[in-house]
Design a protein around this motif. Structure first.
Motif, mmCIF file in Angstrom:
data_model
loop_
_atom_site.group_PDB
_atom_site.id
_atom_site.type_symbol
_atom_site.label_atom_id
_atom_site.label_comp_id
_atom_site.label_asym_id
_atom_site.label_seq_id
_atom_site.Cartn_x
_atom_site.Cartn_y
_atom_site.Cartn_z
ATOM 1 N N PHE A 73 0.844 -1.191 0.000
ATOM 2 C CA PHE A 73 0.000 0.000 0.000
ATOM 3 C C PHE A 73 0.885 1.250 0.000
ATOM 4 O O PHE A 73 2.087 1.192 0.230
ATOM 5 N N ARG A 74 0.248 2.385 -0.248
ATOM 6 C CA ARG A 74 0.990 3.648 -0.327
ATOM 7 C C ARG A 74 1.699 3.992 0.982
ATOM 8 O O ARG A 74 2.695 4.702 0.963
ATOM 9 N N ASN B 231 -5.153 -1.341 -6.514
ATOM 10 C CA ASN B 231 -6.333 -1.089 -5.682
ATOM 11 C C ASN B 231 -6.087 -0.081 -4.576
ATOM 12 O O ASN B 231 -7.035 0.325 -3.894
ATOM 13 N N ASP B 232 -4.841 0.306 -4.373
ATOM 14 C CA ASP B 232 -4.567 1.328 -3.358
ATOM 15 C C ASP B 232 -3.954 2.581 -3.969
ATOM 16 O O ASP B 232 -4.420 3.688 -3.729
ATOM 17 N N TRP B 233 -2.916 2.430 -4.763
ATOM 18 C CA TRP B 233 -2.216 3.577 -5.331
ATOM 19 C C TRP B 233 -3.030 4.282 -6.409
ATOM 20 O O TRP B 233 -2.843 5.479 -6.635
ATOM 21 N N LEU C 194 -9.803 7.371 -3.085
ATOM 22 C CA LEU C 194 -10.065 6.760 -1.791
ATOM 23 C C LEU C 194 -11.510 6.938 -1.341
ATOM 24 O O LEU C 194 -12.071 6.052 -0.678
ATOM 25 N N HIS D 228 -14.391 0.333 3.038
ATOM 26 C CA HIS D 228 -13.560 0.892 1.974
ATOM 27 C C HIS D 228 -13.306 -0.152 0.889
ATOM 28 O O HIS D 228 -13.499 0.107 -0.306
ATOM 29 N N PHE D 229 -12.873 -1.346 1.283
ATOM 30 C CA PHE D 229 -12.567 -2.346 0.263
ATOM 31 C C PHE D 229 -13.817 -3.016 -0.290
ATOM 32 O O PHE D 229 -13.765 -3.611 -1.374
#
Length: 318
Positions: free
Chosen positions: A200-201, A234-236, A240, A306-307
């Motif tokens: 993740f970031r 899916n994160d970067w 969000l 969130h996911f």
């Protein structure tokens, strides 16, 4: 990161001493995260310089599992990949013991996490991820992704009673789809090897806009490289707030990655499915942490919705 086990400065100093790192100056608990006990340790080296380390006590992983992660980090560091390098004792051992629990000490990377990444940050991450995959090809240790499909199948029945009907339907359908996917010849032919599986970031550091390294390998395992890409995308490369994909950042990451390691035809076909798999994995783990929590000082479980949004967005864009 979190603090499940309290460590005193004298205990930390006793662990650091045989590693030859120097004198402990300051010990600070790390907030955030949900798996291990983490402390920042400031140390004055014999040269007089101040260095920063991360002291980790492993709360869920045992002595038999941890060598895979720690020696993978050592392997990558030796190949020039910017990752934390575990500190050895005089005998070369990098897995230690503190308060009866497995422990490790690694150098703290320079810089800070870029929590609002732009295409340029994503491109640097894509390049490093491809280099990391190739550098790990000759890593001799084997360990499956412990948060892979087998864990999903075990964990889903534990969280299903807590879900609304439409959430339960989504979980069941996606799990059935992923179980069917792994039986396909195309999936079985995907390139694979050791992967980070949690990049993740907030597990990467930048200084002056330049990527200085990635860390937190304690979910690593042998899996498809495409799954690792799905985790990153899916994160970067999403918004969000909505979970919707961001095209500019996605293209930047993928283009940079494939300039180092071009995709196979099967990877190009199955990328959407592996992005769904990655979203399902983190939705499930966050549901588990949310509804079946453990007590810890500074523990901050992540919101599982969130996911769920990310997964629904990936399904909609399949």
């Amino acid at each position: 990161m979190a603090v499940f086990t309290e460590v005193t400065p004298s205990q930390a100093a006793a662990l650091l001493r045989p590693l030859g790192l120097g004198e402990l100056i300051e010990l600070r608990g790390c907030p955030g995260g949900i798996e291990n006990t983490n402390y920042f340790a400031s140390v004055r080296a014999p040269s007089g310089e101040r260095h920063e380390y991360v002291l980790t006590l492993f709360e869920r992983l045992g002595f038999e599992q941890l060598p895979f992660y720690l020696y993978l980090m050592q392997h990558l560091a030796a190949k020039g990949i910017p990752v934390p390098n575990p500190a050895p004792d005089a005998s070369g051992h990098i897995l230690h013991r503190l308060q009866g629990k497995p422990a490790a000490v690694v150098n703290k990377l320079r810089g800070h996490s870029e929590l609002s990444p732009q295409p340029g940050h994503c491109a640097q991450l894509g390049t490093l991820l491809a280099r990391m995959h190739l550098a790990a090809l000759d890593y001799p240790r084997q360990q499956p992704n412990l948060r892979g499909l087998a864990w999903w199948n075990e964990t889903a029945p534990l969280v299903l009673p807590h879900l609304a009907p439409e959430q339960a339907d989504l979980l069941r359908s996606e799990l059935a789809l992923q179980n069917a996917l792994v039986q396909q010849a195309g999936y079985q032919a995907l390139p694979r090897g050791p992967v980070h599986a949690d990049l993740f970031r907030d597990n990467a550091m930048f200084e002056g806009g330049e990527l200085t390294g990635v860390f937190d390998f304690y979910f690593a395992g042998c899996d498809t490289w495409l799954f690792d890409l799905g985790v990153c995308l899916n994160d970067w490369c999403i918004d969000l707030a909505s979970g919707q994909p961001d095209a500019a950042r996605s293209h930047a990451l993928l283009d940079a990655y494939q300039r180092v390691r071009p995709f196979t035809a099967a990877e190009q076909t199955l990328l959407p499915m592996l992005m769904r798999a990655a979203a399902l994995r983190f939705w499930l783990s966050r549901l588990w942490d949310w509804y079946l929590p453990r007590s810890a000082a500074l523990l901050q479980p992540h919101d599982p919705t969130h996911f769920e949004r990310v997964l629904r967005a990936r399904v909609a864009h399949a």
